[in-house]
Write a protein that holds these residues in place. Structure first.
Motif, PDB file in Angstrom:
ATOM      1  N   MET A   1       0.840  -1.196   0.000  1.00  0.00           N
ATOM      2  CA  MET A   1       0.000   0.000   0.000  1.00  0.00           C
ATOM      3  C   MET A   1       0.877   1.249   0.000  1.00  0.00           C
ATOM      4  O   MET A   1       1.748   1.408   0.852  1.00  0.00           O
ATOM      5  N   GLN A   2       0.673   2.118  -0.975  1.00  0.00           N
ATOM      6  CA  GLN A   2       1.448   3.351  -1.037  1.00  0.00           C
ATOM      7  C   GLN A   2       1.076   4.286   0.111  1.00  0.00           C
ATOM      8  O   GLN A   2      -0.087   4.416   0.478  1.00  0.00           O
ATOM      9  N   LYS A   3       2.084   4.958   0.664  1.00  0.00           N
ATOM     10  CA  LYS A   3       1.835   5.943   1.714  1.00  0.00           C
ATOM     11  C   LYS A   3       1.291   7.221   1.082  1.00  0.00           C
ATOM     12  O   LYS A   3       1.722   7.644   0.016  1.00  0.00           O
ATOM     13  N   LEU A   4       0.334   7.836   1.761  1.00  0.00           N
ATOM     14  CA  LEU A   4      -0.281   9.052   1.241  1.00  0.00           C
ATOM     15  C   LEU A   4       0.703  10.214   1.289  1.00  0.00           C
ATOM     16  O   LEU A   4       1.395  10.428   2.296  1.00  0.00           O
ATOM     17  N   VAL A   5       0.754  10.967   0.202  1.00  0.00           N
ATOM     18  CA  VAL A   5       1.599  12.162   0.108  1.00  0.00           C
ATOM     19  C   VAL A   5       0.708  13.379  -0.076  1.00  0.00           C
ATOM     20  O   VAL A   5      -0.149  13.413  -0.967  1.00  0.00           O
ATOM     21  N   SER A   6       0.893  14.381   0.775  1.00  0.00           N
ATOM     22  CA  SER A   6       0.151  15.638   0.667  1.00  0.00           C
ATOM     23  C   SER A   6       1.007  16.662  -0.074  1.00  0.00           C
ATOM     24  O   SER A   6       2.138  16.934   0.332  1.00  0.00           O
ATOM     25  N   ILE A   7       0.451  17.212  -1.151  1.00  0.00           N
ATOM     26  CA  ILE A   7       1.142  18.240  -1.937  1.00  0.00           C
ATOM     27  C   ILE A   7       0.439  19.567  -1.683  1.00  0.00           C
ATOM     28  O   ILE A   7      -0.737  19.723  -2.016  1.00  0.00           O
ATOM     29  N   ILE A   8       1.138  20.515  -1.090  1.00  0.00           N
ATOM     30  CA  ILE A   8       0.537  21.791  -0.710  1.00  0.00           C
ATOM     31  C   ILE A   8       0.998  22.890  -1.673  1.00  0.00           C
ATOM     32  O   ILE A   8       2.197  23.076  -1.892  1.00  0.00           O
ATOM     33  N   VAL A   9       0.022  23.601  -2.233  1.00  0.00           N
ATOM     34  CA  VAL A   9       0.319  24.647  -3.224  1.00  0.00           C
ATOM     35  C   VAL A   9      -0.312  25.962  -2.772  1.00  0.00           C
ATOM     36  O   VAL A   9      -1.543  26.100  -2.762  1.00  0.00           O
ATOM     37  N   PRO A  10       0.493  26.968  -2.371  1.00  0.00           N
ATOM     38  CA  PRO A  10      -0.068  28.297  -2.095  1.00  0.00           C
ATOM     39  C   PRO A  10      -0.409  28.973  -3.420  1.00  0.00           C
ATOM     40  O   PRO A  10       0.366  28.899  -4.378  1.00  0.00           O
ATOM     41  N   VAL A  11      -1.575  29.608  -3.474  1.00  0.00           N
ATOM     42  CA  VAL A  11      -2.061  30.166  -4.739  1.00  0.00           C
ATOM     43  C   VAL A  11      -2.312  31.660  -4.573  1.00  0.00           C
ATOM     44  O   VAL A  11      -3.175  32.071  -3.772  1.00  0.00           O
ATOM     45  N   TYR A  12      -1.570  32.469  -5.334  1.00  0.00           N
ATOM     46  CA  TYR A  12      -1.775  33.915  -5.296  1.00  0.00           C
ATOM     47  C   TYR A  12      -1.275  34.536  -6.601  1.00  0.00           C
ATOM     48  O   TYR A  12      -0.095  34.428  -6.944  1.00  0.00           O
ATOM     49  N   ILE A  33      -2.054  10.372  -3.622  1.00  0.00           N
ATOM     50  CA  ILE A  33      -1.724  11.765  -3.301  1.00  0.00           C
ATOM     51  C   ILE A  33      -3.002  12.545  -2.999  1.00  0.00           C
ATOM     52  O   ILE A  33      -4.092  12.174  -3.413  1.00  0.00           O
ATOM     53  N   GLU A  34      -2.822  13.624  -2.254  1.00  0.00           N
ATOM     54  CA  GLU A  34      -3.857  14.644  -2.125  1.00  0.00           C
ATOM     55  C   GLU A  34      -3.198  15.978  -2.470  1.00  0.00           C
ATOM     56  O   GLU A  34      -2.058  16.247  -2.074  1.00  0.00           O
ATOM     57  N   VAL A  35      -3.900  16.778  -3.262  1.00  0.00           N
ATOM     58  CA  VAL A  35      -3.375  18.059  -3.720  1.00  0.00           C
ATOM     59  C   VAL A  35      -4.156  19.162  -3.022  1.00  0.00           C
ATOM     60  O   VAL A  35      -5.357  19.334  -3.262  1.00  0.00           O
TER      61      VAL A  35
END
Length: 328
Positions: A1-12, A33-35
């Motif tokens: 089972m792949q480990k979940l990766v959180s990808i955080i993107v600040p948007v401005y 993944i979660e974006v």
């Protein structure tokens, strides 16, 4: 089972770039993944664009908040992240399809809590190789101050448990040098760092980015960040102290360059004189710290004529801006 990766993107203010950025994340060959897209009160159409993208893919989480700055935006993303690993991508950049896989693989085979990549594509830089190493946290701190590891939080991946257990967040009073402060604080709580050299991150030359425009207050904020980093040191040695001193010294040149490029010398005449004096007062510091003969010569030229060298650099900056190096 792949480990979940959180990808955080600040948007401005990234309406020209955010679609390409997000779609590069959705095309990852790593499935789990979660974006997390954080709209920091962007006045352009960025908020609308990310809402539209969210409707296309249920892996996307969108947060809208009033404008509080990039540190606040990243903190908002971290507050809802549930991945075992966290990575940050800027909203005007994009990544290769193996970006997440590459970092997770390095973390897994090194058993480290953080991986930092030495290389990225910027349009002006295409250095990439398959080299991989593990260094001490102390050496990583030294390299960050010396510029051997880039100061930003993008092109890196962190174990979320280390962040939570040590209450590591972005300082929301720091908007310039916030990434360096975050990295140095994180490195106080780990023993080793995985260092990759395969370029999987594409940095866009965005002429509208705040990082491209000179702001004296921002440089002074960067100096404040450096002072806070020094206060946070648990791990320190003579090499870290010398590297920190050199990085602090380099702000004199950065401010001189910025004042010349922005035609602001008369407005900040005393600041300009102080930086020139500081630069000339300790010229032997960069000559000791720099390994490259070319860079030693450049520092000597700044010692002789800082204004002329700053004009030379400003011309190069304008040429880069015209070609929009690494643009979409």
């Amino acid at each position: 089972m792949q480990k979940l990766v959180s990808i955080i993107v600040p948007v401005y203010n990234v309406e020209k770039y955010i679609d390409k950025c997000v779609r590069s994340l959705l095309k990852q060959d790593y499935g789990n993944i979660e974006v997390i897209l954080v709209d920091d009160g962007s006045p352009d159409k960025s908020g609308y664009i990310i809402d539209r993208l969210k409707e296309e893919d249920n892996r996307i989480v969108v947060i809208h908040q009033e404008n509080h700055g990039v540190s606040s935006a990243r903190n908002a993303g971290m507050a809802v992240a549930s991945g075992e690993y966290i990575t940050f991508v800027d909203g005007d950049d994009w990544v290769d399809a193996n970006y997440v896989t590459y970092f997770v693989d390095l973390l897994e085979k090194s058993s480290c809590d953080v991986v930092m990549n030495k290389n990225n594509y910027s349009g002006c830089n295409d250095i990439s190789n398959n080299n991989f190493s593990v260094i001490s946290a102390e050496k990583a701190i030294e390299w960050i101050y010396l510029g051997d590891l880039f100061v930003a939080v993008w092109n890196k991946m962190y174990r979320r448990s280390v962040l939570e257990e040590n209450y590591i967040k972005f300082n929301e009073k720091i908007w310039y040098g916030e990434g360096m402060l975050f990295n140095v604080e994180f490195l106080q709580h780990v023993n080793s760092v995985a260092v990759g050299e395969s370029a999987v991150y594409h940095q866009t030359f965005n002429p509208d980015s705040a990082m491209r425009k000179f702001n004296l207050k921002s440089n002074l904020c960067g100096i404040k960040s450096l002072e806070l980093q020094k206060e946070a040191w648990i791990k320190k040695n003579i090499d870290i102290e010398k590297a920190w001193e050199y990085h602090r010294y380099c702000f004199n040149r950065s401010i001189i360059d910025g004042l010349v490029r922005s035609n602001m010398i008369l407005e900040y005449k005393e600041t300009y004189k102080e930086c020139v004096s500081n630069l000339r007062k300790n010229i032997f510091l960069p000559l000791k710290m720099e390994k490259s003969i070319k860079k030693k010569i450049m520092w000597c030229c700044y010692f002789i004529s800082p204004r002329l060298m700053a004009i030379r650099k400003a011309i190069g900056f304008k040429k880069a801006a015209k070609t929009v190096c690494g643009g979409v």
